[in-house]
Design an enzyme around this catalytic site. Structure first.
Site, PDB file in Angstrom:
ATOM      1  CG  HIS A 171      -1.787  -1.472   1.394  1.00  0.00           C
ATOM      2  ND1 HIS A 171      -1.798  -2.539   0.824  1.00  0.00           N
ATOM      3  CD2 HIS A 171      -3.208  -1.034   1.033  1.00  0.00           C
ATOM      4  CE1 HIS A 171      -2.989  -2.593   1.375  1.00  0.00           C
ATOM      5  NE2 HIS A 171      -3.815  -2.042   1.329  1.00  0.00           N
ATOM      6  CG  HIS A 214       1.594  -3.027   5.955  1.00  0.00           C
ATOM      7  ND1 HIS A 214       2.467  -4.320   5.694  1.00  0.00           N
ATOM      8  CD2 HIS A 214       0.625  -2.890   5.023  1.00  0.00           C
ATOM      9  CE1 HIS A 214       1.683  -4.357   4.272  1.00  0.00           C
ATOM     10  NE2 HIS A 214       0.450  -3.572   4.125  1.00  0.00           N
ATOM     11  CG  ASP A 218       5.767  -3.751   7.646  1.00  0.00           C
ATOM     12  OD1 ASP A 218       6.540  -4.884   7.943  1.00  0.00           O
ATOM     13  OD2 ASP A 218       4.570  -4.408   8.576  1.00  0.00           O
TER      14      ASP A 218
END
Length: 248
Positions: A171, A214, A218
């Site tokens: 993302h 996340h 990350d």
């Protein structure tokens, strides 16, 4: 045909070289396939333990709606970037640049998520049960890959039902590249568009963390890897000395 040949013979004209763009698209497709395949296998190795300590997540309140909002911002930013590229006079060149970078990032992400598998950051996120020991089959993994591809890797459509794709954040990677593409390839006078894209990317990451989509590591790794690759590539692409054959 005569008109095209006259255009191609004009001095200073940059050829589109469609075949290079098609190769970049194929490279991107195989990179996305590598990532989905990696997730199909990684799902079996997700540890059934509590989430890891996280300096940011441990001090913010969980918001389940954050993931959906983050993905809405992601799709809006991505569609805007696509529109900017399609309206660019050298769209074939720009497209293959971005496809090449995305392909590299997808291949790299396929490696990192498989090497180190983290437990779920969101304990309420529903993942499909793991296969019983010694009962996995090739067709099972193929079916998982097709399921992930059909949903485009997003959770908002209910197709992202496998866990383990944490390091690094896809993302954040997409949000970052969407903003960078809009900033790089739209006119400089489009300041409002640039700021709107930047805020969409920033808020997309914030909502992603609020929803425990996340871990913070990350997100940080995804931003660093994506932005450094983008800057390195465009620095090399704009260096005239690298466009000429030399002794090395």
């Amino acid at each position: 045909m005569l008109f095209r040949s006259e255009l191609s013979s004009k001095p200073g004209r940059i050829p589109g070289e469609l075949w290079k763009t098609l190769l970049s698209g194929l490279f991107l497709g195989t990179g996305f396939l590598a990532t989905t395949t990696s997730l199909a296998f990684t799902h079996e190795r997700v540890p059934d333990i509590q989430p890891l300590p996280d300096l940011v997540l441990d001090h913010i309140d969980y918001q389940k709606w954050g993931l959906d909002v983050s993905e809405m911002l992601l799709m809006a930013n991505t569609m805007t970037a696509v529109l900017v590229i399609l309206l660019h006079s050298h769209r074939c060149i720009v497209l293959r640049r971005i496809w090449l970078l995305l392909g590299i990032l997808y291949y790299y992400r396929a490696l990192t998520m498989m090497i180190t598998v983290l437990p779920k950051a969101d304990t309420t996120y529903v993942c499909l049960p793991k296969a019983p020991p010694n009962e996995t089959t090739p067709m099972m993994y193929v079916d998982r890959v097709l399921t992930i591809i059909s949903g485009g890797g997003l959770s908002i459509n209910g197709k992202h039902v496998f866990c383990g794709d944490y390091i690094f954040s896809g993302h954040t990677m997409t949000l970052t590249l969407g903003y960078l593409a809009i900033k790089q390839y739209s006119p400089r006078r489009f300041v409002l568009l640039h700021w709107a894209s930047f805020l969409a990317a920033l808020l997309g990451v914030v909502f992603l963390l609020l929803a425990r989509g996340h871990y913070t590591i990350d997100v940080l790794l995804a931003y660093y890897v994506s932005s450094r690759l983008w800057f390195i590539y465009h620095t090399l692409a704009h260096n005239d000395s690298l466009k000429e054959r030399g002794p090395h």
